[in-house]
Design an enzyme around this catalytic site. Sequence first.
Site, PDB file in Angstrom:
ATOM      1  N   HIS A  82       0.856  -1.194   0.000  1.00 14.47           N
ATOM      2  CA  HIS A  82       0.000   0.000   0.000  1.00 14.47           C
ATOM      3  C   HIS A  82       0.887   1.237   0.000  1.00 14.47           C
ATOM      4  O   HIS A  82       0.776   2.093   0.878  1.00 14.47           O
ATOM      5  CB  HIS A  82      -0.919   0.038   1.240  1.00 14.47           C
ATOM      6  N   HIS A 101     -11.587  -9.708  -5.804  1.00 14.58           N
ATOM      7  CA  HIS A 101     -11.244  -8.369  -5.301  1.00 14.58           C
ATOM      8  C   HIS A 101     -10.447  -7.646  -6.390  1.00 14.58           C
ATOM      9  O   HIS A 101      -9.569  -8.247  -7.003  1.00 14.58           O
ATOM     10  CB  HIS A 101     -10.432  -8.570  -4.017  1.00 14.58           C
ATOM     11  N   GLU A 115      -8.379  -5.000  -6.115  1.00 17.64           N
ATOM     12  CA  GLU A 115      -7.129  -4.297  -5.798  1.00 17.64           C
ATOM     13  C   GLU A 115      -5.998  -4.873  -6.641  1.00 17.64           C
ATOM     14  O   GLU A 115      -5.975  -6.064  -6.972  1.00 17.64           O
ATOM     15  CB  GLU A 115      -6.820  -4.391  -4.287  1.00 17.64           C
ATOM     16  N   ASP A 135      -3.037  -5.836  -6.343  1.00 13.55           N
ATOM     17  CA  ASP A 135      -2.183  -6.976  -5.984  1.00 13.55           C
ATOM     18  C   ASP A 135      -2.825  -8.304  -6.387  1.00 13.55           C
ATOM     19  O   ASP A 135      -2.146  -9.336  -6.404  1.00 13.55           O
ATOM     20  CB  ASP A 135      -1.823  -6.971  -4.488  1.00 13.55           C
ATOM     21  N   HIS A 194     -11.856  -5.932   2.565  1.00  7.16           N
ATOM     22  CA  HIS A 194     -11.759  -4.599   3.093  1.00  7.16           C
ATOM     23  C   HIS A 194     -12.110  -3.519   2.096  1.00  7.16           C
ATOM     24  O   HIS A 194     -11.942  -2.321   2.403  1.00  7.16           O
ATOM     25  CB  HIS A 194     -10.342  -4.365   3.635  1.00  7.16           C
ATOM     26  N   ASP A 206      -8.415 -11.455   0.687  1.00  9.19           N
ATOM     27  CA  ASP A 206      -7.589 -10.817   1.723  1.00  9.19           C
ATOM     28  C   ASP A 206      -7.893 -11.325   3.137  1.00  9.19           C
ATOM     29  O   ASP A 206      -7.000 -11.392   3.989  1.00  9.19           O
ATOM     30  CB  ASP A 206      -7.808  -9.296   1.713  1.00  9.19           C
ATOM     31  N   TYR A 242      -1.666  -7.853  10.372  1.00 13.18           N
ATOM     32  CA  TYR A 242      -2.558  -7.674   9.220  1.00 13.18           C
ATOM     33  C   TYR A 242      -3.947  -7.252   9.700  1.00 13.18           C
ATOM     34  O   TYR A 242      -4.552  -6.304   9.195  1.00 13.18           O
ATOM     35  CB  TYR A 242      -2.596  -9.012   8.492  1.00 13.18           C
ATOM     36  N   HIS A 296      -3.097 -13.969   0.463  1.00 10.40           N
ATOM     37  CA  HIS A 296      -1.749 -13.604   0.942  1.00 10.40           C
ATOM     38  C   HIS A 296      -1.327 -14.606   2.016  1.00 10.40           C
ATOM     39  O   HIS A 296      -2.110 -14.910   2.929  1.00 10.40           O
ATOM     40  CB  HIS A 296      -1.737 -12.216   1.591  1.00 10.40           C
TER      41      HIS A 296
HETATM   42 FE1  FEO Z   1      -7.001  -5.666  -0.825  1.00  7.68          FE
HETATM   43 FE2  FEO Z   1      -4.532  -7.974  -1.089  1.00  7.68          FE
HETATM   44  O1  FEO Z   1      -5.635  -6.578  -1.631  1.00  7.68           O
END
Ligand code: FEO
Length: 396
Positions: A23, A79, A81, A83, A146, A165, A193, A226
Amino acid sequence: MAIKITDKVTWVGKIDWELRNFHGEEYTTHRGSSYNSYLIHDDKTVLIDTVWEPFAEEFVENLKKEIDLNEIDYIVANHGEVDHSGALPLLMKEIPNVPIYCTVNGAKILKAHYHQDWNFETVKTGDELEIGKDNKLIFIEAKMLHWPDSMFTYMTGESILFSNDAFGQHYASDKLYNDLVDQAELYQEAIKYYANILTPFSPLVTNKIKEVLDFNLPVNMIATSHGVIWRNNPTQIIEKYLKWADAYQENQITIVYETMWHATRKMAEAIADGIKSVDNDVSVKLYNSATSDKNDVITELFKSKAMLIGCSTVNRSIMHATSGLLGMIKGIGFKNKKAAAFGSYGWGGESVKIITEGLKESKLEVVDDGIRVLWQPDEDSVERCKEYGRKFVKKL
Ligand code: FEO
């Protein structure tokens, strides 16, 4: 390198050993991370999530070694995002018509990121996708866990929850499973996390977990996006999340200070001595906010029942690390924690008042007006700080 996790599911992600910030610079990743992507081979072939853009080329090349890309029937984007979606542009150049299953918000977010008119199939909680005789995918929206688009995908038959996530850890490891890694490392990364990323959404975490549990679905594995896959007693991390989401605290007081010529540090240590003199069971931890990792400090505050934030006064204000920390505390929105301020000063002495206001704005329970010391603490001031620590404990 692809790794088979069941007869029908293969991990096709990327371990990022050298990642140290995530981030942007907002989150430190001392132990790297991984971007977990999964390939399901059944009557239908499904790709669940991809990897971060810098690894897109490597990802697509590795995927080609595993499968003819034209055999992919569906892509699930849990998701948007970057990543997890970062390899989509490259992948979709090769298979532009393959449907991408995601939430309505997911489609909006992916369009706004990549400006492509891909074949989006939007889904909502309870929607199902048949993929074989024994397996189907059930989608579960996980709004604000999230991001607004976040979603879980549950695979029946294999009983795998692809949670994206949620339940993840920024933790690079050659071992893919929770039972094969150092448990202290795993839980340090899991709680960091949660503390830094999920605390603001704790009420939603509780509700979502209860909703998922109400489905009464068996869970053999929680395959996160992750870190490691939870396969050994996978519900242990669900139980942890329920505890962490419920105004979590341990018997800990964390003292965070920022100091120019060590006066505020001496105050911190004297207050700690005072606390310990009347409560030897409580764990007291001290951090210099200017030299400590901000996300590790947030993790310690998350574990605490109370915090003391200290800073010298400078330019009628507070120092920059303290300012940043107060900003993070406000955004994270800790629940059920008591707090107070302290600091040394030479003339104006505004820092304690400014910190106190910041703590109140963060909805922490501020127990008193804090304590100030003029210039360097002498013997009397040290004793006053110790007495402050003793009284602080009684207010908890
Ligand atoms: Fe919210 Fe691992 O991205």
